[in-house]
Design a protein around this motif. Structure first.
Motif, PDB file in Angstrom:
ATOM      1  N   ASN A   1       0.833  -1.188   0.000  1.00 52.93           N
ATOM      2  CA  ASN A   1       0.000   0.000   0.000  1.00 52.93           C
ATOM      3  C   ASN A   1       0.874   1.247   0.000  1.00 52.93           C
ATOM      4  OD1 ASN A   1      -2.518  -1.201  -0.029  1.00 52.93           O
ATOM      5  ND2 ASN A   1      -2.647  -1.340   2.188  1.00 52.93           N
ATOM      6  N   LEU A   2       0.769   2.001  -1.078  1.00 56.66           N
ATOM      7  CA  LEU A   2       1.478   3.274  -1.156  1.00 56.66           C
ATOM      8  C   LEU A   2       0.803   4.306  -0.268  1.00 56.66           C
ATOM      9  CD1 LEU A   2       3.763   4.692  -2.936  1.00 56.66           C
ATOM     10  CD2 LEU A   2       1.859   5.558  -4.293  1.00 56.66           C
ATOM     11  N   LEU A   3      -0.536   4.245  -0.251  1.00 59.09           N
ATOM     12  CA  LEU A   3      -1.355   5.192   0.507  1.00 59.09           C
ATOM     13  C   LEU A   3      -2.402   4.426   1.292  1.00 59.09           C
ATOM     14  CD1 LEU A   3      -2.504   8.107   1.086  1.00 59.09           C
ATOM     15  CD2 LEU A   3      -3.929   7.759  -0.946  1.00 59.09           C
ATOM     16  N   SER A   4      -2.578   4.798   2.550  1.00 60.20           N
ATOM     17  CA  SER A   4      -3.617   4.196   3.376  1.00 60.20           C
ATOM     18  C   SER A   4      -4.388   5.284   4.106  1.00 60.20           C
ATOM     19  CB  SER A   4      -2.994   3.226   4.385  1.00 60.20           C
ATOM     20  OG  SER A   4      -3.991   2.661   5.218  1.00 60.20           O
ATOM     21  N   VAL A   5      -5.682   5.326   3.873  1.00 57.04           N
ATOM     22  CA  VAL A   5      -6.584   6.258   4.557  1.00 57.04           C
ATOM     23  C   VAL A   5      -7.473   5.415   5.460  1.00 57.04           C
ATOM     24  CG1 VAL A   5      -8.419   7.969   4.275  1.00 57.04           C
ATOM     25  CG2 VAL A   5      -6.556   7.852   2.601  1.00 57.04           C
TER      26      VAL A   5
ATOM     27  N   ILE B   1      -5.600  14.050   2.124  1.00 63.65           N
ATOM     28  CA  ILE B   1      -4.452  13.216   1.740  1.00 63.65           C
ATOM     29  C   ILE B   1      -3.208  14.076   1.580  1.00 63.65           C
ATOM     30  CG2 ILE B   1      -3.491  11.789  -0.127  1.00 63.65           C
ATOM     31  CD1 ILE B   1      -6.376  10.721  -0.557  1.00 63.65           C
ATOM     32  N   MET B   2      -3.376  15.273   1.027  1.00 68.22           N
ATOM     33  CA  MET B   2      -2.257  16.177   0.809  1.00 68.22           C
ATOM     34  C   MET B   2      -1.847  16.937   2.066  1.00 68.22           C
ATOM     35  SD  MET B   2      -1.226  15.933  -2.325  1.00 68.22           S
ATOM     36  CE  MET B   2      -0.200  17.397  -2.397  1.00 68.22           C
ATOM     37  N   GLY B   3      -2.594  16.769   3.150  1.00 70.90           N
ATOM     38  CA  GLY B   3      -2.281  17.502   4.375  1.00 70.90           C
ATOM     39  C   GLY B   3      -2.734  18.942   4.350  1.00 70.90           C
ATOM     40  N   MET B   4      -3.547  19.298   3.369  1.00 75.24           N
ATOM     41  CA  MET B   4      -4.039  20.669   3.250  1.00 75.24           C
ATOM     42  C   MET B   4      -5.231  20.925   4.172  1.00 75.24           C
ATOM     43  SD  MET B   4      -3.740  20.729  -0.893  1.00 75.24           S
ATOM     44  CE  MET B   4      -4.518  22.301  -1.151  1.00 75.24           C
ATOM     45  N   GLU B   5      -5.899  19.849   4.571  1.00 70.63           N
ATOM     46  CA  GLU B   5      -6.977  19.924   5.556  1.00 70.63           C
ATOM     47  C   GLU B   5      -6.656  18.948   6.685  1.00 70.63           C
ATOM     48  OE1 GLU B   5      -9.424  21.900   5.719  1.00 70.63           O
ATOM     49  OE2 GLU B   5      -9.815  22.654   3.708  1.00 70.63           O
ATOM     50  N   LYS B   6      -6.847  19.381   7.907  1.00 70.39           N
ATOM     51  CA  LYS B   6      -6.616  18.527   9.054  1.00 70.39           C
ATOM     52  C   LYS B   6      -7.850  17.663   9.304  1.00 70.39           C
ATOM     53  CE  LYS B   6      -5.238  18.681  13.925  1.00 70.39           C
ATOM     54  NZ  LYS B   6      -4.914  19.561  15.070  1.00 70.39           N
ATOM     55  N   VAL B   7      -7.650  16.346   9.445  1.00 68.95           N
ATOM     56  CA  VAL B   7      -8.785  15.456   9.674  1.00 68.95           C
ATOM     57  C   VAL B   7      -9.241  15.564  11.122  1.00 68.95           C
ATOM     58  CG1 VAL B   7      -7.971  13.900   7.867  1.00 68.95           C
ATOM     59  CG2 VAL B   7      -7.373  13.422  10.246  1.00 68.95           C
ATOM     60  N   ASP B   8     -10.538  15.311  11.362  1.00 70.73           N
ATOM     61  CA  ASP B   8     -11.065  15.314  12.730  1.00 70.73           C
ATOM     62  C   ASP B   8     -10.657  14.035  13.464  1.00 70.73           C
ATOM     63  OD1 ASP B   8     -12.309  17.700  12.065  1.00 70.73           O
ATOM     64  OD2 ASP B   8     -14.187  16.731  11.511  1.00 70.73           O
ATOM     65  N   SER B   9     -10.662  12.922  12.735  1.00 70.35           N
ATOM     66  CA  SER B   9     -10.244  11.647  13.310  1.00 70.35           C
ATOM     67  C   SER B   9      -9.789  10.726  12.185  1.00 70.35           C
ATOM     68  CB  SER B   9     -11.397  10.999  14.091  1.00 70.35           C
ATOM     69  OG  SER B   9     -12.501  10.747  13.240  1.00 70.35           O
TER      70      SER B   9
ATOM     71  N   ASP C   1      -6.493   8.245  10.382  1.00 73.05           N
ATOM     72  CA  ASP C   1      -5.078   8.365  10.019  1.00 73.05           C
ATOM     73  C   ASP C   1      -4.892   8.266   8.514  1.00 73.05           C
ATOM     74  OD1 ASP C   1      -3.718   8.404  12.686  1.00 73.05           O
ATOM     75  OD2 ASP C   1      -4.750   6.477  12.872  1.00 73.05           O
ATOM     76  N   ILE C   2      -3.885   8.976   8.016  1.00 73.58           N
ATOM     77  CA  ILE C   2      -3.481   8.890   6.615  1.00 73.58           C
ATOM     78  C   ILE C   2      -1.982   8.620   6.582  1.00 73.58           C
ATOM     79  CG2 ILE C   2      -3.307  10.088   4.397  1.00 73.58           C
ATOM     80  CD1 ILE C   2      -5.728  11.767   5.246  1.00 73.58           C
ATOM     81  N   THR C   3      -1.615   7.526   5.917  1.00 67.66           N
ATOM     82  CA  THR C   3      -0.211   7.144   5.799  1.00 67.66           C
ATOM     83  C   THR C   3       0.173   7.086   4.333  1.00 67.66           C
ATOM     84  OG1 THR C   3      -0.382   5.811   7.804  1.00 67.66           O
ATOM     85  CG2 THR C   3       1.524   5.415   6.400  1.00 67.66           C
ATOM     86  N   LEU C   4       1.249   7.765   3.990  1.00 66.70           N
ATOM     87  CA  LEU C   4       1.741   7.796   2.614  1.00 66.70           C
ATOM     88  C   LEU C   4       3.222   7.445   2.629  1.00 66.70           C
ATOM     89  CD1 LEU C   4       1.424   8.505  -0.405  1.00 66.70           C
ATOM     90  CD2 LEU C   4       1.812  10.892   0.198  1.00 66.70           C
ATOM     91  N   LEU C   5       3.598   6.411   1.865  1.00 65.10           N
ATOM     92  CA  LEU C   5       4.989   5.958   1.824  1.00 65.10           C
ATOM     93  C   LEU C   5       5.530   5.733   3.237  1.00 65.10           C
ATOM     94  CD1 LEU C   5       6.219   8.326  -1.006  1.00 65.10           C
ATOM     95  CD2 LEU C   5       5.964   5.852  -1.180  1.00 65.10           C
ATOM     96  N   ASP C   6       4.697   5.052   4.048  1.00 64.48           N
ATOM     97  CA  ASP C   6       5.057   4.665   5.421  1.00 64.48           C
ATOM     98  C   ASP C   6       5.244   5.845   6.374  1.00 64.48           C
ATOM     99  OD1 ASP C   6       5.043   1.921   4.794  1.00 64.48           O
ATOM    100  OD2 ASP C   6       7.083   2.043   4.010  1.00 64.48           O
ATOM    101  N   SER C   7       4.764   7.020   5.996  1.00 59.30           N
ATOM    102  CA  SER C   7       4.863   8.195   6.862  1.00 59.30           C
ATOM    103  C   SER C   7       3.479   8.793   7.079  1.00 59.30           C
ATOM    104  CB  SER C   7       5.781   9.253   6.241  1.00 59.30           C
ATOM    105  OG  SER C   7       7.107   8.764   6.112  1.00 59.30           O
ATOM    106  N   LYS C   8       3.234   9.235   8.301  1.00 61.38           N
ATOM    107  CA  LYS C   8       1.959   9.871   8.614  1.00 61.38           C
ATOM    108  C   LYS C   8       1.883  11.240   7.926  1.00 61.38           C
ATOM    109  CE  LYS C   8      -0.064   6.920  11.463  1.00 61.38           C
ATOM    110  NZ  LYS C   8      -0.197   7.211  12.896  1.00 61.38           N
TER     111      LYS C   8
END
Length: 238
Positions: free
Chosen positions: A2-6, A49-57, A59-66
């Motif tokens: 998984n490259l991206l996990s939401v 996903i781009m980090g332009m909006e902060k999620v309320d709850s 996790d989003i992981t991209l290339l093994d990084s939050k």
């Protein structure tokens, strides 16, 4: 992989829930289409996903990084719905400016620009200021910028709006070429003819994923012959 996990992502604006416990995984060498009407939450999901909006709850992981993570986002090519261009500069100046931001060596940058401007038929207009461009020309320039740093994940938010059918075919040919090279692509679209070209579809309505799967799986699941019919039936799900 998984490259991206939401995972269980929820996002609200004031008292309105725009995303409700969203789960999305994107693997290597995969084209994922996010399909839904205006206001479904497609662009908000992309911004999270781009980090332009902060999620309320969630996790989003991209290339093994939050996410948010600025260093990781340098490996993402993003084409927004609204073209983020410098209107007082020429198209060429815009391309070299963004190329320098991504620290692409000059020789390599020139080769990339030459290839991409031919792909989207923008070469005759490189010396024209962007404020003289049509909407479709701005979309083409934005697409080049999204691809210029050879990203691992490419996110295209309504990439072919205002683009003629021949160029649209060229763009999708390149999208598939990028996939063959191991890239992963997320495409948001209203266009059913584009949806059918994706490896996997997520149907989003009122902040919920109402259906997901390959186009063939979805048509079989809903016992219909077209993605349009899947969209209509899945859109009625609560």
């Amino acid at each position: 992989m998984n490259l991206l996990s939401v995972s269980n992502v929820t996002k609200s604006f004031k008292n309105s829930k725009v995303l409700d416990s969203i789960n999305v995984n994107v693997s290597d060498s995969e084209i994922v289409g996010i399909l839904g009407p205006s206001g479904a939450g497609k662009t908000t999901l992309i911004k999270c996903i781009m980090g332009m909006e902060k999620v309320d709850s969630g996790d989003i992981t991209l290339l093994d990084s939050k996410i948010p993570n600025r260093e990781v986002l340098n490996k993402v090519g993003y084409m927004a719905q609204s073209d983020a261009l410098y209107n007082e500069l020429t198209a060429k100046d815009n391309l070299y400016f963004f190329g320098e931001i991504f620290k692409i060596p000059k020789k390599e940058l020139k080769e990339k620009i030459d290839f991409l401007v031919d792909l989207v038929d923008l070469k005759p207009f490189l010396s024209r200021k962007v404020n003289k461009f049509s909407g479709g020309m701005k979309r083409r320039l934005s697409l080049i910028i999204a691809l210029i740093q050879d990203p691992e994940l490419i996110i295209l938010d309504e990439p072919t709006v205002g683009i003629d059918p021949e160029l649209r075919l060229n763009i999708w040919k390149e999208i598939n070429n990028l996939k063959s090279k191991g890239k992963s692509i997320i495409v948001t679209t209203h266009d059913m003819t584009e949806a059918i070209k994706c490896d996997r579809l997520l149907l989003l309505k009122d902040g919920n994923i109402t259906a997901s799967g390959t186009p063939e799986e979805l048509m079989k699941k809903f016992n219909v012959d077209s993605i349009e019919e899947v969209f209509l039936i899945a859109g009625r799900k609560k």
